[in-house]
Design an enzyme around this catalytic site. Sequence first.
Site, PDB file in Angstrom:
ATOM      1  CB  CYS A   1      -0.865   0.029   1.240  1.00  0.00           C
ATOM      2  SG  CYS A   1      -1.794  -1.474   1.486  1.00  0.00           S
TER       3      CYS A   1
ATOM      4  NE  ARG B   1       4.258   2.079  -1.657  1.00  0.00           N
ATOM      5  CZ  ARG B   1       5.210   1.942  -0.749  1.00  0.00           C
ATOM      6  NH1 ARG B   1       6.353   2.555  -0.910  1.00  0.00           N
ATOM      7  NH2 ARG B   1       5.025   1.208   0.325  1.00  0.00           N
TER       8      ARG B   1
ATOM      9  CD1 TRP C   1       0.003  -5.993  -1.757  1.00  0.00           C
ATOM     10  CD2 TRP C   1      -0.054  -5.508  -3.924  1.00  0.00           C
ATOM     11  NE1 TRP C   1       0.547  -7.051  -2.436  1.00  0.00           N
ATOM     12  CE2 TRP C   1       0.521  -6.783  -3.769  1.00  0.00           C
ATOM     13  CE3 TRP C   1      -0.200  -4.991  -5.213  1.00  0.00           C
ATOM     14  CZ2 TRP C   1       0.954  -7.562  -4.838  1.00  0.00           C
ATOM     15  CZ3 TRP C   1       0.246  -5.769  -6.272  1.00  0.00           C
ATOM     16  CH2 TRP C   1       0.807  -7.027  -6.089  1.00  0.00           C
TER      17      TRP C   1
ATOM     18  CG  ASN D   1       2.116  -0.110   3.800  1.00  0.00           C
ATOM     19  OD1 ASN D   1       1.827  -1.272   3.549  1.00  0.00           O
ATOM     20  ND2 ASN D   1       3.288   0.427   3.494  1.00  0.00           N
ATOM     21  N   GLY D   2       0.594  -2.264   5.955  1.00  0.00           N
ATOM     22  CA  GLY D   2       1.188  -3.271   6.837  1.00  0.00           C
ATOM     23  C   GLY D   2       0.160  -4.312   7.234  1.00  0.00           C
TER      24      GLY D   2
ATOM     25  CD  GLU E   1      13.983 -17.972 -12.309  1.00  0.00           C
ATOM     26  OE1 GLU E   1      13.367 -18.655 -13.148  1.00  0.00           O
ATOM     27  OE2 GLU E   1      13.746 -16.762 -12.149  1.00  0.00           O
TER      28      GLU E   1
ATOM     29  CE  LYS F   1      14.550 -13.934 -14.091  1.00  0.00           C
ATOM     30  NZ  LYS F   1      13.479 -14.702 -13.628  1.00  0.00           N
TER      31      LYS F   1
ATOM     32  CD  GLU G   1      12.812 -12.713 -17.781  1.00  0.00           C
ATOM     33  OE1 GLU G   1      13.427 -13.249 -16.845  1.00  0.00           O
ATOM     34  OE2 GLU G   1      11.593 -12.568 -17.786  1.00  0.00           O
TER      35      GLU G   1
ATOM     36  CG  HIS H   1      23.393 -38.475 -22.495  1.00  0.00           C
ATOM     37  ND1 HIS H   1      23.740 -39.769 -22.827  1.00  0.00           N
ATOM     38  CD2 HIS H   1      23.366 -38.436 -21.141  1.00  0.00           C
ATOM     39  CE1 HIS H   1      23.908 -40.481 -21.720  1.00  0.00           C
ATOM     40  NE2 HIS H   1      23.687 -39.695 -20.683  1.00  0.00           N
TER      41      HIS H   1
ATOM     42  CE  LYS I   1       6.453  -8.864 -12.656  1.00  0.00           C
ATOM     43  NZ  LYS I   1       7.716  -9.592 -12.435  1.00  0.00           N
TER      44      LYS I   1
HETATM   45  O1  M6R Z   1       2.608 -14.449 -13.162  1.00  0.00           O
HETATM   46  P1  M6R Z   1       3.184 -15.812 -13.435  1.00  0.00           P
HETATM   47  O2  M6R Z   1       4.012 -16.306 -12.315  1.00  0.00           O
HETATM   48  O3  M6R Z   1       2.127 -16.806 -13.813  1.00  0.00           O
HETATM   49  O4  M6R Z   1       4.111 -15.597 -14.695  1.00  0.00           O
HETATM   50  C1  M6R Z   1       4.666 -16.675 -15.378  1.00  0.00           C
HETATM   51  C2  M6R Z   1       5.753 -16.229 -16.330  1.00  0.00           C
HETATM   52  O5  M6R Z   1       5.220 -15.427 -17.342  1.00  0.00           O
HETATM   53  C3  M6R Z   1       6.855 -15.448 -15.615  1.00  0.00           C
HETATM   54  O6  M6R Z   1       7.382 -16.190 -14.547  1.00  0.00           O
HETATM   55  C4  M6R Z   1       8.009 -15.109 -16.574  1.00  0.00           C
HETATM   56  O7  M6R Z   1       8.656 -16.258 -16.968  1.00  0.00           O
HETATM   57  C5  M6R Z   1       8.982 -14.161 -15.846  1.00  0.00           C
HETATM   58  N1  M6R Z   1       8.931 -12.857 -16.418  1.00  0.00           N
HETATM   59  C6  M6R Z   1      10.396 -14.602 -15.916  1.00  0.00           C
HETATM   60  O8  M6R Z   1      11.232 -13.720 -15.239  1.00  0.00           O
END
Ligand code: M6R
Length: 588
Positions: free
Chosen positions: A2, A27, A69, A95-96, A463, A467, A470, A486, A583
């Site tokens: 929030c 935020r 939020w 907030n909290g 992961e 990162k 991406e 393999h 996002k």
């Molecule tokens: O909101 P979600 O966790 O369902 O999103 C899934 C993916 O789109 C998300 O994790 C995407 O791979 C990330 N941007 C990676 O950093």
Amino acid sequence: MCGIVGYVGFRAARVVLFNALKRMEYRGYDSVGMAVLKDDVIQLSKRRGYVDSLHVDFEGTVGIAHTRWATHGKPDDRNAHPFTDCRGDFAIVHNGIIENYSALRKMLAGAGHEFVSDTDSEVIAHLLEEHYDGDFKDAFFKMVSELRGSFAIVAVHRGERRIMGAKNESPLVVGIGDHENFVASDIPAFLDYTNRVISLSDGEICEITEDRVKVYDFDGHPVAKKVQFIDWSVEDAERGGFEHFMLKEIYEQPRALEETLHNLQSREVKLPGRTEKISFVACGTSYHASLFGKYMVERYLGIPAETHYGSEYRYRDKVRENPLVVLITQSGETADTLASARIARRRNFRTIAITNVLGSSITNYVDAVFFTSAGPEIGVAATKTFTTQMIALHYLILETALAWRRISRTVYDRSMAALRDVPHMVDRVLEIDDRIMGLAQKLAKKHDMYYIARGMSYPVALEGALKMKEISYLHAEAYPAGELKHGPLALIDEDVPVIAVVLKDKTYEKMLSNLREVSARGAYVIAISTEEEVGDYADSLLILPESIPETGVYPATVLLQLLAYHTARVLGREIDKPKNLAKSVTVE
Ligand code: M6R
């Protein structure tokens, strides 16, 4: 998270508050509201929706406002802030999390107070009413003394040109103007008006009029505070001084992990007893969390677990099974994951979601929901939402293992103690950020790289590679280390660095052999390990805090996030908004 703000001065409060709310939009929020004092009346408007949807023509030069939020109670008009007491004498924003709100609510309801929302915050307004005996400040101190938990609170009383604020474990700063003063969750809220700031510490209360700011501790003793001059731009300030949201969010992980654990501990958390198999469904980073979940389920619950990408699961043929389906999605809005939840329901499977967003769509499609408490994540690359998903799964599985008697109380206690140490371990990893920058310089000159690991560290490698690709746009691929021979080993040479996660589990010795394999082909090897000895098998070793393998995965993940971040930074990429990515992927 929030955003709260208060203003007292000579300008139209509605304009100042509206601008402040716009500045705090980054935020993340789902509802918005404002209260402005005019003579003896509190004018109030609040609703689910965005700041731009708040149309008010309130007159007055004192007021408070809020972006919400949701944490307790779904995001709707009723649960939006500000809240007032029964008589409409006080208005508050918060907030909290008020941990003892249900006991307070029961007590206040017993004393005749009427509640209109499902939130923890509303008790604050009623406590003020309960304690008011002609002195707003006195009532405010008494109200604060009854609260447990984390809070930043701002309150006004009808007919008074005075704002009271309190801070405990949630941010609150005061802005000092000329014949006007401000209080808010963060500096950008008022940076258009003043750059003179007092940062409140936990356990402090502020009393603000247009010409005076006084700060006290919770016992009422005055506290002398320094005024700081801020020379950031508004954009810098939104990122809290970090160059990118992604970096800010990486650094927020110790707190996010702690809050997630804390909030999960406040309710009964376990999987249903009849479960014989678990199917995890998720996309992207959340899929990697689900893979971590699979290893944990098999280790601690001893039942089979499988992982599916949402985009595959939704078109999967019907097979003879009756699994518990666990859907993981930080946003709760990913189209493929939502479609998978619908399919699972249609097939009469029990469903559980793990999400970071209260009131998100996934919460309507499943039988039960567990929330992570990462706060809003602005950077497109998921960071704190990933580690909080891992810790939520970890906690859920340990609780279930104890309830199902799959582990003894001693093992449970030992594992939980290790889990509670995770935020501190992550904190320590953040301290070696400088070393990682050096390695990023090397990686930025390459075009391809491999990430290798085995067992529970494998999702971490996946992961880390995600990162890297991406945000740096370099080709990074993760492989279970034993699979290299393999096929992909053919690609390894001095131009292809290998990043290895080597934890001291049953695959440790095998991993050392895999490092020899890639070194022999000329690869520059960066190892991430708890063991100094791994340095003999690598060109660079990033050492992790001492830990058991199940918790070593957390600091290892954070190191890889930093490695990707700094590589992308060296390359001058658009880190928070990488090309071609969104996002939240709400379309198929
Ligand atoms: O909101 P979600 O966790 O369902 O999103 C899934 C993916 O789109 C998300 O994790 C995407 O791979 C990330 N941007 C990676 O950093």
